[in-house]
Design a protein around this motif. Structure first.
Motif, mmCIF file in Angstrom:
data_model
loop_
_atom_site.group_PDB
_atom_site.id
_atom_site.type_symbol
_atom_site.label_atom_id
_atom_site.label_comp_id
_atom_site.label_asym_id
_atom_site.label_seq_id
_atom_site.Cartn_x
_atom_site.Cartn_y
_atom_site.Cartn_z
ATOM 1 N N GLU A 154 42.870 46.469 40.390
ATOM 2 C CA GLU A 154 42.643 45.027 39.726
ATOM 3 C C GLU A 154 43.693 44.211 39.919
ATOM 4 O OE1 GLU A 154 40.512 42.145 37.630
ATOM 5 O OE2 GLU A 154 39.832 44.058 38.674
ATOM 6 N N PRO A 156 42.125 41.217 42.139
ATOM 7 C CA PRO A 156 41.474 41.040 41.103
ATOM 8 C C PRO A 156 40.073 40.665 41.621
ATOM 9 C CG PRO A 156 42.940 39.250 41.358
ATOM 10 C CD PRO A 156 43.177 40.490 42.361
ATOM 11 N N LYS A 157 38.985 40.924 40.612
ATOM 12 C CA LYS A 157 37.587 40.355 40.895
ATOM 13 C C LYS A 157 37.541 39.100 40.635
ATOM 14 C CE LYS A 157 35.566 45.031 39.553
ATOM 15 N NZ LYS A 157 34.851 45.624 38.668
ATOM 16 N N ARG A 216 38.003 45.156 49.041
ATOM 17 C CA ARG A 216 38.367 45.949 48.164
ATOM 18 C C ARG A 216 38.683 47.529 48.421
ATOM 19 N NH1 ARG A 216 38.828 45.009 42.660
ATOM 20 N NH2 ARG A 216 38.913 46.573 41.274
#
Length: 492
Positions: A133, A137-138, A204
């Motif tokens: 994260e 980060p999303k 990711r």
């Protein structure tokens, strides 16, 4: 511990301690009786108290080592305290109840470490997600720009039909008026993360693979670090003040605002996040309860130098003023009492106490009778001679000669002791002990240091090399000890 018989316990102690069969048998039986007691019914279990042991023997013969190895073998909470550190009530100094608080601290640490090991895998998963994260980060939905002011939303229509003749009907629209929520910087709070696309998921996963491969260890990220409140160091003595600092620190840390943003590498961030995740997964109340149970049922307290608080009847005043008072204060702890700690009340009924002393000036009978009665098992340890020193230098798992060989091997210097050299060292140690103060096996440390002093100093300069320690080498290096009768000049 539950599987070891007394004979097997003695065999384990033999790996580290030479001789002293009587003392080993006594502690082995005491340890086995504790496991036997735990298998009994509650109706009789509470009435069986441990048989405390008093070890009598000169310094350096293995009293402390026996108790320490026994506790390690049993996996029990263990502390070693010196009776001379305590004072009776009314004097400045440590009170005897602090030994119970100390062993509780040891028990809590022991249980906490065991529980940490059980949650490591789960904590590693959480740590990996937290690092991802930080690195990737999303994505979140963009917040539409809104002008400052109230929010007006229609929520439905309504109508009012008054009674006939009182006026016309009223129709309108109901609205909701609200105030927008802003953060401290004046921006609207972000929306929930949006649904990730296949490209986001693939990126990711690439970051995850790089993270696991250690390719991102030097990358700098920004994390929030908990800042624990620390009081200035203040030395306070007495039972009412020993836990004050930790208690006040806990009170201050319970307030908010103790987090700080910090830029660190991924490697350091992993350590910080891992420690926090492990701490979150551990039930503190369960840790305290388990530690309290272990201390009360299997704890071992080794009270050393107990002969120093045994005052002879004809003495009085001076340094002996509080000796008998310390004995009176120790008595209820050994008999069985309830002590208040920051982890709760701890009962000492079933803690095993092992006391030891040289008793070269005083005698066990100089202790107050009540305290003598609380140490029903008395074991006299034998003085060590040349044959014992010879075994100490060669037999134990961590023999002194092996220790020095491994230390110098780190400098790429290999040393070897011949049988004649070891025999000469043992004889020299026995000779010095007979002419000076008998300090037992500790004499071997001073002799070995004097023997290898020059080699240890020059090791980095002469490496790599191999040195054979012969009887002639021993005589050359310790010639002053061999010839000079005043041995006190050369060895303490």
């Amino acid at each position: 511990m539950k599987e070891l018989t007394p004979r097997e316990i003695v065999a384990e102690l033999d790996k580290y301690i030479v001789g002293q069969k009587k003392a080993k048998r006594a502690v082995a039986v005491a340890l086995r009786n504790r496991t036997r007691r735990l298998k009994l019914e509650d109706s009789i279990k509470e009435d069986i108290t441990p048989k405390n042991i008093l070890m009598i023997g000169p310094t350096g013969v293995g009293k402390t080592e026996i108790a320490r190895r026994l506790a390690k073998l049993a996996g029990s909470p263990f502390i070693k305290v010196e009776a001379t550190k305590y004072t009776e009530v009314g004097y400045v100094g440590r009170d005897v109840e602090s030994m119970i608080r100390d062993i509780m601290s040891v028990g809590v640490t022991m249980v906490k470490q065991e529980m940490q090991e059980s949650v490591v895998s789960e904590a590693e998963e959480h740590t990996e997600e937290a690092l991802l994260e930080l690195l990737f980060p999303k994505k979140r939905q963009k917040q539409k720009e809104k002008q400052p002011g109230p929010i007006v939303r229609p929520v439905g229509a309504f109508s009012l039909n008054p009674e006939e003749g009182s006026g016309p009907s009223i129709m309108g629209t109901a609205i909701q008026v609200g105030i927008p929520i802003f953060d401290k910087k004046g921006k609207s709070k972000p929306e929930e993360p949006r649904q990730e696309t296949p490209e986001d998921i693939a990126s990711r996963e690439r970051f995850r693979e790089m993270l696991r491969a250690g390719k991102l260890e030097d990358k700098v990220v920004e994390i929030s670090v908990n800042q624990n409140f620390q009081l200035p160091g203040i030395e306070m003595m007495g039972s009412g003040f020993e836990d004050m600092e930790s208690s006040l620190s806990g009170i201050f840390n319970s307030f908010g605002g103790n987090q700080k943003r910090k830029r660190v590498t991924v490697a350091r961030a992993r350590e910080i996040i891992m420690a926090e995740e492990i701490d979150k997964l551990i039930d503190r109340e369960k840790v305290n309860d388990e530690a309290k149970q272990r201390v009360e049922q299997t704890g071992i307290i080794f009270i050393d130098e107990i002969d120093k608080i045994a005052a002879k009847g004809e003495r009085g005043g001076g340094q002996d003023v509080s000796r008998e008072g310390v004995q009176r204060d120790i008595l209820p702890i050994v008999e069985g009492a309830t002590v208040n700690t920051k982890w709760g009340q701890v009962n000492t009924d079933h803690i095993l106490f092992i006391a030891a002393g040289a008793f070269n000036v005083s005698k066990p009978s100089d202790l107050i009778p009540e305290l003598q009665g609380r140490f029903p098992l008395r074991v006299e340890l034998d003085s060590l001679g040349k044959e014992d020193f010879l075994r100490i230098l060669t037999e134990p798992k961590n023999a002194l000669t092996k220790q020095y060989m491994e230390l110098l091997k780190t400098e790429n210097v290999e040393i070897e002791f011949t049988d004649d050299a070891i025999d000469r060292l043992a004889g020299l140690a026995a000779e010095v002990n007979s002419k000076l103060e008998n300090i037992g096996a500790r004499r071997l440390h001073t002799i070995m240091e004097a023997l290898l002093d020059e080699l240890s100093f020059d090791a980095p300069d002469i490496a790599p090399t191999r040195v054979v320690i012969t009887e002639q080498y021993v005589n050359e290096k310790l010639i002053n000890l061999v010839k000079d009768q005043d041995l006190g000049k050369y060895i303490l």
